[in-house]
Design an enzyme around this catalytic site. Structure first.
Site, short mmCIF file in Angstrom:
data_model
loop_
_atom_site.label_atom_id
_atom_site.label_comp_id
_atom_site.label_asym_id
_atom_site.label_seq_id
_atom_site.Cartn_x
_atom_site.Cartn_y
_atom_site.Cartn_z
NE ARG A 101 -3.22 0.36 2.52
CZ ARG A 101 -4.27 0.84 1.88
NH1 ARG A 101 -5.00 0.05 1.15
NH2 ARG A 101 -4.60 2.11 1.99
NE ARG A 130 -3.76 0.10 5.67
CZ ARG A 130 -2.52 -0.32 5.75
NH1 ARG A 130 -2.23 -1.59 5.62
NH2 ARG A 130 -1.54 0.54 5.97
CG ASP A 315 2.23 -0.74 12.57
OD1 ASP A 315 1.06 -1.01 12.26
OD2 ASP A 315 2.97 0.00 11.88
NE ARG A 407 4.28 -5.98 3.47
CZ ARG A 407 3.35 -5.32 4.15
NH1 ARG A 407 2.28 -5.93 4.61
NH2 ARG A 407 3.46 -4.03 4.38
C1 LIG Z 1 3.90 2.06 5.35
C2 LIG Z 1 3.40 2.63 6.62
O1 LIG Z 1 3.93 3.59 7.14
N1 LIG Z 1 2.36 2.01 7.18
C3 LIG Z 1 1.84 2.47 8.45
C4 LIG Z 1 0.86 3.59 8.21
O2 LIG Z 1 -0.16 3.10 7.35
P1 LIG Z 1 -1.16 4.12 6.65
O3 LIG Z 1 -0.43 5.36 6.29
O4 LIG Z 1 -1.85 3.36 5.57
O5 LIG Z 1 -2.18 4.41 7.83
P2 LIG Z 1 -3.03 5.72 8.12
O6 LIG Z 1 -2.42 6.43 9.28
O7 LIG Z 1 -3.22 6.49 6.87
O8 LIG Z 1 -4.43 5.10 8.56
C5 LIG Z 1 -5.05 5.40 9.79
C6 LIG Z 1 -6.54 5.23 9.66
O9 LIG Z 1 -7.05 6.23 8.79
C7 LIG Z 1 -7.83 5.66 7.77
N2 LIG Z 1 -7.66 6.47 6.54
C8 LIG Z 1 -6.40 6.77 6.11
C9 LIG Z 1 -6.21 7.51 4.96
C10 LIG Z 1 -7.34 7.95 4.24
O10 LIG Z 1 -7.24 8.61 3.21
N3 LIG Z 1 -8.58 7.63 4.70
C11 LIG Z 1 -8.77 6.89 5.84
O11 LIG Z 1 -9.90 6.63 6.24
C12 LIG Z 1 -7.27 4.24 7.62
O12 LIG Z 1 -8.19 3.37 7.01
C13 LIG Z 1 -6.97 3.88 9.05
O13 LIG Z 1 -8.14 3.44 9.68
O14 LIG Z 1 0.31 4.01 9.46
C14 LIG Z 1 -0.42 2.98 10.15
C15 LIG Z 1 -1.00 3.60 11.42
O15 LIG Z 1 0.02 3.95 12.29
C16 LIG Z 1 0.49 1.80 10.43
O16 LIG Z 1 -0.26 0.75 10.98
C17 LIG Z 1 1.17 1.31 9.16
O17 LIG Z 1 2.16 0.36 9.47
C1 LIG Z 2 0.54 -2.34 8.38
C2 LIG Z 2 1.84 -2.24 8.13
O1 LIG Z 2 2.37 -1.93 6.91
P1 LIG Z 2 1.57 -1.45 5.60
O2 LIG Z 2 1.02 -0.10 5.93
O3 LIG Z 2 2.66 -1.36 4.55
O4 LIG Z 2 0.53 -2.47 5.31
C3 LIG Z 2 2.85 -2.47 9.19
O5 LIG Z 2 4.02 -2.08 9.00
O6 LIG Z 2 2.51 -3.04 10.23
#
Ligand SMILES: CC(=O)N[C@H]1[C@@H](OP(=O)(O)OP(=O)(O)OC[C@H]2O[C@@H](n3ccc(=O)[nH]c3=O)[C@H](O)[C@@H]2O)O[C@H](CO)[C@@H](O)[C@@H]1O
Ligand SMILES: C=C(OP(=O)(O)O)C(=O)O
Length: 432
Positions: A101, A130, A315, A407
């Site tokens: 992602r 997500r 995480d 990963r």
């Molecule tokens: C590669 C990376 O760094 N991954 C981390 C990143 O994922 P990632 O960046 O995908 O996670 P986000 O902080 O964006 O997501 C947090 C929450 O916001 C929601 N959301 C997010 C974006 C959006 O446009 N709309 C929306 O609804 C998501 O579904 C989730 O429920 O942060 C997460 C939260 O700390 C971690 O678990 C992941 O390991």
């Molecule tokens: C959820 C994780 O990674 P990603 O956002 O790449 O799925 C993670 O590092 O635990």
């Protein structure tokens, strides 16, 4: 497909080196798209996700040199020079984005530098739906035109992106990273409110500053970015991985062992340390990192809630659940970030854990001893929680589908075996 076999029950003792943070590296690498000069990243971990990001950047035209020219000696394979002299394609194809992602992090930089990007929608994954709607809304505020077409985000802007006030209604790590990168080359000031404060964001912001970006409020929930005409090359070292650190901290605790985590950054671990200490684990900084010990100690059940940084990280939720499954008493773990991040529960149950899920909370009643079983990894942190449970369990555990583990964890079996774990990788021929 590889499997991991573990014979549990040995208290782990020794030292484990902590690598560069996967989630920081995955944001730092696409930052190379913002300049035609070389971005040299050191302390990169050797992980499948890093290779996936490198493949994605290569197909955008980024030239790469491993152990780059700017490398100091002794970092074999951990320094990567990335040069996006010319961007040859602004499309991030489904085949690469679906694998990871974090691929969506090329969107902001491509749009800022080239004025256009076509990025496959990442889609849902095991831990939740997500969406990336917040990334897209913020880019629209900055003047981008965004359409969804055939499963792709098609984004364009006439001229430069414009500085804007972006207040995220919900904390988003990836959203903050995308907008932060886009804003560095936008016209005027962008204010990002309710920004994520994760150390990986700080790492990205500091690297962008080294590349010539003008960013105020680093480490706070309000980032102010004054766009510049161009960024230049830089050399930057990836922050140590706090989630890898926390995972091995739990390995020490769950086996009632004693491990020094070399290179760990204790100041990034406060929320995890606080809970481990509350549960009865000894955690102390050392000149080389962090020591975590639980020999002869009683581990008590505690309540845990996941939150954005500086709260307890989602995480680390699965790993703490494995520990709580062996604790004295009951605990409750509430997951507030992802709607489906309890897939490890039935697998831990196969190992004798007593866990009930009620909505976003899990009640765990500790048992004196887990027992080995054949289990299935479903996502990255669920996988490591099964490995951790197996280290403490009586008898043999085989973890299937360890590609999830690869990963995010480098040489996991080597690092654990060096502390006395009976663990081996069984190559190929997996039960699927
Ligand atoms: C590669 C990376 O760094 N991954 C981390 C990143 O994922 P990632 O960046 O995908 O996670 P986000 O902080 O964006 O997501 C947090 C929450 O916001 C929601 N959301 C997010 C974006 C959006 O446009 N709309 C929306 O609804 C998501 O579904 C989730 O429920 O942060 C997460 C939260 O700390 C971690 O678990 C992941 O390991
Ligand atoms: C959820 C994780 O990674 P990603 O956002 O790449 O799925 C993670 O590092 O635990």
């Amino acid at each position: 497909m590889d499997r991991i076999r573990i014979i549990g029950g040995t208290p782990l003792r020794g030292a484990i080196p902590i690598g560069g943070a996967k989630n920081a590296a995955l944001a730092l690498m696409p930052a190379c798209l913002l300049t035609d000069e070389t971005l040299s990243l050191s302390n990169l971990p050797h992980l499948v996700d890093i290779t996936t990001m490198a493949n994605l950047l290569a197909q955008h035209g980024v030239g790469m040199l491993l152990n780059g020219a700017s490398a100091a000696g002794g970092h074999t394979g951990r320094v990567l020079d990335l040069t996006a002299a010319t961007i040859t394609s602004t499309t991030a194809p489904y085949d690469l984005v679906r694998k990871m992602r974090a691929s969506v992090l090329v969107l902001g930089p491509l749009l800022a530098r080239e004025g256009q990007a076509r990025v496959s929608l990442p889609g849902g994954c095991a831990i939740g739906t997500r969406p990336v709607d917040l990334h897209l809304q913020a880019l629209e505020k900055m003047g981008a035109r965004i359409e969804l077409d055939g499963g792709y985000i098609v984004a364009s802007v006439a001229g430069r992106l414009k500085g804007a006030q972006v207040v995220f209604p919900q904390v988003t790590v990836g959203g903050t990273e995308n907008i932060l990168m886009a804003a560095t080359l936008a016209e005027g000031e962008t204010v990002i409110g309710n920004a994520a404060r994760e150390p990986e964001i700080t790492d990205l912001a500091q690297c962008l500053v080294a590349m010539g970006a003008r960013i105020d409020g680093i480490g706070t929930a309000t980032l102010r970015v004054l766009g510049v005409d161009r960024l230049h090359g830089a050399a930057y070292s990836v922050v140590p991985d706090r989630i890898e650190t926390g995972s091995y901290a739990v390995a020490a605790a769950i086996t009632r062992g004693d491990i020094e985590l070399i290179g760990a950054r204790p100041e990034l671990m406060d929320s995890v340390t606080k809970l481990l200490v509350e549960a009865g684990v000894l955690v102390e900084p050392t000149p080389r990192g962090l020591r975590v010990a639980a020999e002869g100690r009683e581990i008590r059940g505690i309540d845990i809630m996941t939150e954005p940084y500086p709260g307890f990280p989602t995480d680390m939720q699965a790993q703490m659940m494995a520990l709580m499954a062996t604790a004295n008493g009951a605990s409750m773990i509430t997951e507030t970030i992802f709607e489906n991040r309890f897939m490890h529960v039935p697998e831990l149950g196969r190992m004798g854990a007593r866990i009930n899920v009620h909505g976003a909370s899990a009640i765990i009643r500790g048992v004196p001893r887990l027992s080995g079983a054949e289990v299935m990894a479903t996502d990255l942190r669920a996988s490591v929680s099964l490995v951790l449970a197996a280290l403490a369990a009586q008898g043999e555990t085989v973890v299937n589908r360890v590609y999830h583990l690869d990963r995010g964890y480098e040489r996991v079996e080597e690092k654990l075996a060096a502390c006395g774990a009976q663990i081996e990788r069984l190559k190929g021929a997996a039960a699927e």
